[in-house]
Design a protein around this motif. Structure first.
Motif, PDB file in Angstrom:
ATOM      1  N   PHE A 109     -12.046  -2.000  30.801  1.00  8.01           N
ATOM      2  CA  PHE A 109     -12.499  -3.318  31.605  1.00  8.01           C
ATOM      3  C   PHE A 109     -11.127  -4.295  31.371  1.00  8.01           C
ATOM      4  O   PHE A 109     -10.830  -4.277  30.283  1.00  8.01           O
ATOM      5  N   ILE A 110     -10.437  -4.485  32.436  1.00  9.63           N
ATOM      6  CA  ILE A 110      -9.623  -5.888  32.296  1.00  9.63           C
ATOM      7  C   ILE A 110     -10.149  -6.980  32.250  1.00  9.63           C
ATOM      8  O   ILE A 110     -10.741  -7.613  33.485  1.00  9.63           O
ATOM      9  N   LYS A 111     -10.105  -7.514  31.366  1.00  9.22           N
ATOM     10  CA  LYS A 111     -10.585  -8.924  31.053  1.00  9.22           C
ATOM     11  C   LYS A 111      -9.571 -10.035  31.190  1.00  9.22           C
ATOM     12  O   LYS A 111      -8.575 -10.122  30.578  1.00  9.22           O
ATOM     13  N   ILE A 112     -10.050 -11.138  32.113  1.00 14.37           N
ATOM     14  CA  ILE A 112      -9.152 -12.093  32.476  1.00 14.37           C
ATOM     15  C   ILE A 112      -8.604 -12.810  30.999  1.00 14.37           C
ATOM     16  O   ILE A 112      -7.394 -13.145  30.839  1.00 14.37           O
ATOM     17  N   GLN A 113      -9.529 -12.946  30.091  1.00 12.22           N
ATOM     18  CA  GLN A 113      -9.210 -13.638  28.849  1.00 12.22           C
ATOM     19  C   GLN A 113      -7.859 -13.001  28.229  1.00 12.22           C
ATOM     20  O   GLN A 113      -7.251 -13.732  27.468  1.00 12.22           O
ATOM     21  N   ASP A 114      -8.280 -11.500  28.160  1.00 11.03           N
ATOM     22  CA  ASP A 114      -7.209 -10.877  27.354  1.00 11.03           C
ATOM     23  C   ASP A 114      -5.641 -11.020  28.122  1.00 11.03           C
ATOM     24  O   ASP A 114      -4.627 -10.467  27.326  1.00 11.03           O
ATOM     25  N   LEU A 115      -5.604 -11.367  28.979  1.00 12.87           N
ATOM     26  CA  LEU A 115      -4.248 -11.445  29.814  1.00 12.87           C
ATOM     27  C   LEU A 115      -3.784 -12.939  29.644  1.00 12.87           C
ATOM     28  O   LEU A 115      -2.452 -13.227  29.789  1.00 12.87           O
ATOM     29  N   GLU A 116      -4.453 -13.877  29.226  1.00  8.98           N
ATOM     30  CA  GLU A 116      -4.032 -14.991  28.818  1.00  8.98           C
ATOM     31  C   GLU A 116      -2.797 -15.082  27.825  1.00  8.98           C
ATOM     32  O   GLU A 116      -1.888 -15.986  27.985  1.00  8.98           O
ATOM     33  N   THR A 117      -2.792 -14.187  26.851  1.00 10.40           N
ATOM     34  CA  THR A 117      -1.495 -14.203  26.162  1.00 10.40           C
ATOM     35  C   THR A 117      -0.588 -13.481  26.306  1.00 10.40           C
ATOM     36  O   THR A 117       0.563 -13.435  26.098  1.00 10.40           O
ATOM     37  N   ARG A 118      -0.958 -12.354  26.734  1.00  6.23           N
ATOM     38  CA  ARG A 118       0.064 -11.277  27.155  1.00  6.23           C
ATOM     39  C   ARG A 118      -0.342 -10.346  28.218  1.00  6.23           C
ATOM     40  O   ARG A 118      -1.574 -10.214  28.675  1.00  6.23           O
ATOM     41  N   LYS A 119       0.607  -9.535  28.839  1.00 12.16           N
ATOM     42  CA  LYS A 119       0.075  -8.508  29.805  1.00 12.16           C
ATOM     43  C   LYS A 119      -0.370  -7.522  29.259  1.00 12.16           C
ATOM     44  O   LYS A 119      -0.044  -7.212  28.087  1.00 12.16           O
ATOM     45  N   LEU A 120      -1.189  -6.909  29.985  1.00 14.33           N
ATOM     46  CA  LEU A 120      -2.074  -5.725  29.615  1.00 14.33           C
ATOM     47  C   LEU A 120      -1.215  -4.392  30.092  1.00 14.33           C
ATOM     48  O   LEU A 120      -1.276  -4.180  31.333  1.00 14.33           O
ATOM     49  N   GLN A 121      -0.708  -3.541  29.311  1.00 11.63           N
ATOM     50  CA  GLN A 121      -0.245  -2.013  30.142  1.00 11.63           C
ATOM     51  C   GLN A 121      -1.210  -1.182  29.723  1.00 11.63           C
ATOM     52  O   GLN A 121      -1.846  -1.249  28.756  1.00 11.63           O
ATOM     53  N   PHE A 122      -1.396  -0.256  30.697  1.00 16.74           N
ATOM     54  CA  PHE A 122      -2.779   0.664  30.441  1.00 16.74           C
ATOM     55  C   PHE A 122      -2.133   2.064  30.760  1.00 16.74           C
ATOM     56  O   PHE A 122      -0.977   2.032  31.368  1.00 16.74           O
ATOM     57  N   ASP A 123      -2.462   3.216  30.194  1.00 18.89           N
ATOM     58  CA  ASP A 123      -2.423   4.459  30.383  1.00 18.89           C
ATOM     59  C   ASP A 123      -3.701   5.160  30.082  1.00 18.89           C
ATOM     60  O   ASP A 123      -3.911   5.467  28.797  1.00 18.89           O
ATOM     61  N   GLU A 124      -4.573   5.462  31.084  1.00 19.48           N
ATOM     62  CA  GLU A 124      -5.877   5.850  30.949  1.00 19.48           C
ATOM     63  C   GLU A 124      -6.041   7.192  31.669  1.00 19.48           C
ATOM     64  O   GLU A 124      -5.195   7.365  32.556  1.00 19.48           O
ATOM     65  N   SER A 125      -6.970   7.929  30.827  1.00 18.93           N
ATOM     66  CA  SER A 125      -7.371   9.154  31.548  1.00 18.93           C
ATOM     67  C   SER A 125      -8.858   9.156  31.589  1.00 18.93           C
ATOM     68  O   SER A 125      -9.625   8.845  30.628  1.00 18.93           O
ATOM     69  N   TYR A 126      -9.346   9.595  32.671  1.00 19.04           N
ATOM     70  CA  TYR A 126     -10.573   9.713  32.744  1.00 19.04           C
ATOM     71  C   TYR A 126     -11.144  11.222  33.418  1.00 19.04           C
ATOM     72  O   TYR A 126     -10.411  11.645  34.039  1.00 19.04           O
ATOM     73  N   ALA A 127     -12.296  11.910  32.717  1.00 22.27           N
ATOM     74  CA  ALA A 127     -12.779  12.846  33.200  1.00 22.27           C
ATOM     75  C   ALA A 127     -13.250  13.043  34.437  1.00 22.27           C
ATOM     76  O   ALA A 127     -13.718  11.764  34.900  1.00 22.27           O
ATOM     77  N   ALA A 128     -13.353  14.067  35.091  1.00 20.79           N
ATOM     78  CA  ALA A 128     -13.808  14.017  36.371  1.00 20.79           C
ATOM     79  C   ALA A 128     -15.065  13.305  36.715  1.00 20.79           C
ATOM     80  O   ALA A 128     -15.303  12.491  37.727  1.00 20.79           O
ATOM     81  N   ASP A 129     -16.122  13.412  35.908  1.00 22.20           N
ATOM     82  CA  ASP A 129     -17.495  12.725  36.189  1.00 22.20           C
ATOM     83  C   ASP A 129     -17.528  11.262  35.720  1.00 22.20           C
ATOM     84  O   ASP A 129     -18.485  10.682  35.737  1.00 22.20           O
ATOM     85  N   GLU A 130     -16.209  10.963  35.453  1.00 23.12           N
ATOM     86  CA  GLU A 130     -16.278   9.551  34.996  1.00 23.12           C
ATOM     87  C   GLU A 130     -16.087   8.399  35.929  1.00 23.12           C
ATOM     88  O   GLU A 130     -16.546   7.632  35.990  1.00 23.12           O
ATOM     89  N   LEU A 131     -15.780   9.324  37.298  1.00 22.94           N
ATOM     90  CA  LEU A 131     -15.394   8.348  38.279  1.00 22.94           C
ATOM     91  C   LEU A 131     -16.616   8.402  39.358  1.00 22.94           C
ATOM     92  O   LEU A 131     -16.879   9.621  39.634  1.00 22.94           O
ATOM     93  N   ASP A 132     -17.017   7.298  39.828  1.00 28.17           N
ATOM     94  CA  ASP A 132     -18.235   7.299  40.598  1.00 28.17           C
ATOM     95  C   ASP A 132     -17.807   6.980  42.089  1.00 28.17           C
ATOM     96  O   ASP A 132     -17.502   5.672  42.212  1.00 28.17           O
ATOM     97  N   PHE A 133     -17.780   7.752  43.016  1.00 24.78           N
ATOM     98  CA  PHE A 133     -17.354   7.418  44.346  1.00 24.78           C
ATOM     99  C   PHE A 133     -18.639   7.191  45.221  1.00 24.78           C
ATOM    100  O   PHE A 133     -18.227   7.237  46.308  1.00 24.78           O
TER     101      PHE A 133
END
Ligand code: ZN
Ligand code: ZN
Length: 175
Positions: free
Chosen positions: A2-26
């Protein structure tokens, strides 16, 4: 993630995420992930704002869907770059103008504290898929008369009933 706006207030957020096939709901799209999804990128507040941010990144996965012609399995490797701008939905309703320099930038809206990265990825993947989803470009589809898969079986229904292509040719010949 979850990208929370409050967490961006102090610095940018780099992400490198991996999701299993069943974690994405189309949802109702009929699309599903056939492989793990990998997403990298960065989220950062737009300068001079407290609640608008930019989400830039890349997502890769293999998406699967039912072939539009034969209803068999169709697979689509997806490699998508995205560069999106988000603002709170409430502010958009107020009609406030936001200067965005990138002409082709897309603006999205978030409700509440921020956005779920998975939702963004699902949206981006769906945008990448072709309108007509085929298992292969020359898929012959299902015979409308006998219902057999024409990729696997050669039925002789078209010779008897005539399919659309022959009907079109007959129309041309008649004129
Ligand atoms: Zn097919
Ligand atoms: Zn047939």
């Amino acid at each position: 993630m979850f990208i929370k706006i409050q967490d961006l207030e102090t610095r940018k957020l780099q992400f490198d995420e991996s999701y299993a096939a069943d974690e994405l709901d189309f949802g109702e799209s009929g699309v599903r992930a056939l492989s793990r999804a990998h997403a990298t990128g960065v989220a950062e507040l737009l300068p001079g704002t407290e609640d608008q941010f930019r989400l830039k990144g890349h997502v890769a996965l293999e998406a699967g869907a039912e072939c539009d012609r034969c209803l068999g399995a169709a697979a689509f490797p997806v490699e998508a770059d995205f560069d999106l701008f988000y603002e709170p939905a409430s502010e958009a309703a107020g009609g406030e103008e936001i200067a965005i320099d990138e002409a082709d930038a897309e603006t999205g809206f978030y409700v509440g504290d921020g956005i779920e990265l998975k939702d963004v990825l699902v949206e981006q993947v769906l945008l990448q898929l072709p309108m007509q989803k085929l298992c292969r470009q020359d898929c012959k589809g299902i015979c409308p008369v006998c219902g057999s898969d024409r990729n696997a079986v050669t039925c002789d229904c078209s010779a008897k009933a005539g399919d659309d292509r022959w009907a079109a040719l007959r129309d041309i010949a008649a004129n």
